[in-house]
Design a protein around this motif. Structure first.
Motif, PDB file in Angstrom:
ATOM      1  N   UNK A 194       0.183 -12.408 -25.310  1.00  0.00           N
ATOM      2  CA  UNK A 194       0.615 -13.618 -24.629  1.00  0.00           C
ATOM      3  C   UNK A 194       1.444 -14.427 -25.628  1.00  0.00           C
ATOM      4  N   UNK A 195       2.714 -14.628 -25.304  1.00  0.00           N
ATOM      5  CA  UNK A 195       3.631 -15.345 -26.195  1.00  0.00           C
ATOM      6  C   UNK A 195       4.164 -16.559 -25.453  1.00  0.00           C
ATOM      7  N   UNK A 196       4.430 -17.619 -26.182  1.00  0.00           N
ATOM      8  CA  UNK A 196       4.763 -18.878 -25.539  1.00  0.00           C
ATOM      9  C   UNK A 196       6.124 -19.381 -26.013  1.00  0.00           C
ATOM     10  N   UNK A 197       6.973 -19.820 -25.093  1.00  0.00           N
ATOM     11  CA  UNK A 197       8.340 -20.213 -25.448  1.00  0.00           C
ATOM     12  C   UNK A 197       8.392 -21.505 -26.240  1.00  0.00           C
ATOM     13  N   UNK A 198       9.385 -21.610 -27.086  1.00  0.00           N
ATOM     14  CA  UNK A 198       9.663 -22.836 -27.821  1.00  0.00           C
ATOM     15  C   UNK A 198      10.417 -23.763 -26.879  1.00  0.00           C
ATOM     16  N   UNK A 199       9.748 -24.800 -26.419  1.00  0.00           N
ATOM     17  CA  UNK A 199      10.355 -25.717 -25.451  1.00  0.00           C
ATOM     18  C   UNK A 199      11.173 -26.778 -26.158  1.00  0.00           C
ATOM     19  N   UNK A 200      10.646 -27.313 -27.270  1.00  0.00           N
ATOM     20  CA  UNK A 200      11.318 -28.390 -27.994  1.00  0.00           C
ATOM     21  C   UNK A 200      11.710 -27.908 -29.386  1.00  0.00           C
ATOM     22  N   UNK A 201      12.966 -28.110 -29.745  1.00  0.00           N
ATOM     23  CA  UNK A 201      13.428 -27.721 -31.077  1.00  0.00           C
ATOM     24  C   UNK A 201      13.284 -28.847 -32.080  1.00  0.00           C
ATOM     25  N   UNK A 202      13.116 -30.078 -31.608  1.00  0.00           N
ATOM     26  CA  UNK A 202      13.137 -31.249 -32.489  1.00  0.00           C
ATOM     27  C   UNK A 202      11.783 -31.921 -32.654  1.00  0.00           C
ATOM     28  N   UNK A 203      10.734 -31.350 -32.090  1.00  0.00           N
ATOM     29  CA  UNK A 203       9.401 -31.939 -32.237  1.00  0.00           C
ATOM     30  C   UNK A 203       8.352 -30.862 -31.988  1.00  0.00           C
ATOM     31  N   UNK A 204       7.099 -31.155 -32.344  1.00  0.00           N
ATOM     32  CA  UNK A 204       6.057 -30.122 -32.217  1.00  0.00           C
ATOM     33  C   UNK A 204       5.908 -29.621 -30.786  1.00  0.00           C
ATOM     34  N   UNK A 205       5.553 -28.367 -30.675  1.00  0.00           N
ATOM     35  CA  UNK A 205       5.278 -27.749 -29.381  1.00  0.00           C
ATOM     36  C   UNK A 205       3.770 -27.526 -29.274  1.00  0.00           C
TER      37      UNK A 205
END
Length: 253
Positions: free
Chosen positions: A11-22
């Motif tokens: 189960x892998x999870x997408x990086x939604x935000x590049x500028x703050x913690x996910x």
């Protein structure tokens, strides 16, 4: 997913935000299988966010996300079907997985189990308070002020109430309810394997070493996919994606 005779999964999870913690909160819930089903063909059913039924009270202050179980569904709604050999696939097992949220001033009644009085083995029902323990939520009239796991009587309705007269510190509360008929067989567990005996656990390790349970379709165990790939599921060589309305949560810089 029903692991059955063995499958390698991730189960892998997408990086939604590049500028703050996910931030990620994940419930990984394992349902055991009876001994007769331990070696069934592995099976997987993907339910995207838009596939999941969400019930809301008339005032909008309480909701139930119905991940599994025949509860809080409109008459015209058919619950998503679990894999065919899952313990949850048999309605007589009355499996339910419910995520319950109550806002300040809200209340909701969780109905008794559908199979609570059928004369067979009892239905087990547990409810975890996972968020908002400082809000003094009431469960059947009793104030709960700490993160707990409540063992409930599945033959009775249970009322949840969050009063809105405690000042600004009242936050929403969230519960995770798990329910089902017990299998009533011995359990032996080690690492990712759950069997009935320690001998079967050793056999499972040897099976994996010998067959890799069909292998892994990518060159690395910890694959990182391109940012623009988006959410997907790969099952039996076929890739599926969520509906377009919920598929755009890819990373943006």
């Amino acid at each position: 997913m029903t692991a059955g005779g063995g499958v390698v999964h991730g189960e892998m999870f997408p990086l939604v935000h590049a500028d703050r913690p996910n931030h990620l909160r994940l419930f990984q819930i394992w349902l055991n299988l009876p001994s007769k089903s331990k070696f069934v063909q592995p099976s997987f059913a993907m339910f995207w966010n838009s596939d999941i039924s969400v019930y809301k009270t008339q005032d909008g202050k309480a909701s139930v996300t119905v991940w599994a179980g025949d509860y809080f569904l409109d008459d015209n709604v058919i619950q998503n079907s679990p894999p065919p050999d899952s313990w949850a696939a048999d309605p007589n097992n009355d499996v339910a997985v419910l995520h319950i949220t109550v806002q300040p001033g809200g209340s909701i009644v969780i109905p008794k189990a559908n199979k609570s009085s059928d004369g067979n083995s009892s239905i087990n029902r547990s409810m975890y308070l996972i968020e908002g323990h400082e809000s003094n939520v009431k469960v059947d009239g009793k104030v709960i002020s700490e993160k707990v796991c409540l063992t409930l009587d599945a033959t009775k309705d249970v009322a949840i109430e969050l009063l809105d007269d405690q000042g600004a510190n009242v936050e929403e509360v969230q519960f995770l309810l798990l329910q089902g008929r017990p299998i009533n067989e011995p359990v032996a567990q080690h690492g990712p394997f759950v069997m009935n005996t320690q001998s079967e656990i050793r056999d499972a390790f040897m099976d994996y070493q010998r067959t890799q349970f069909g292998g892994w379709p990518w060159p690395k165990d910890d694959m990182v996919f391109p940012q623009d790939k988006g959410r997907f599921a790969l099952i039996d060589g076929k890739e599926t994606r969520p509906p377009s309305s919920s598929a755009d949560e890819t990373c943006t810089s």
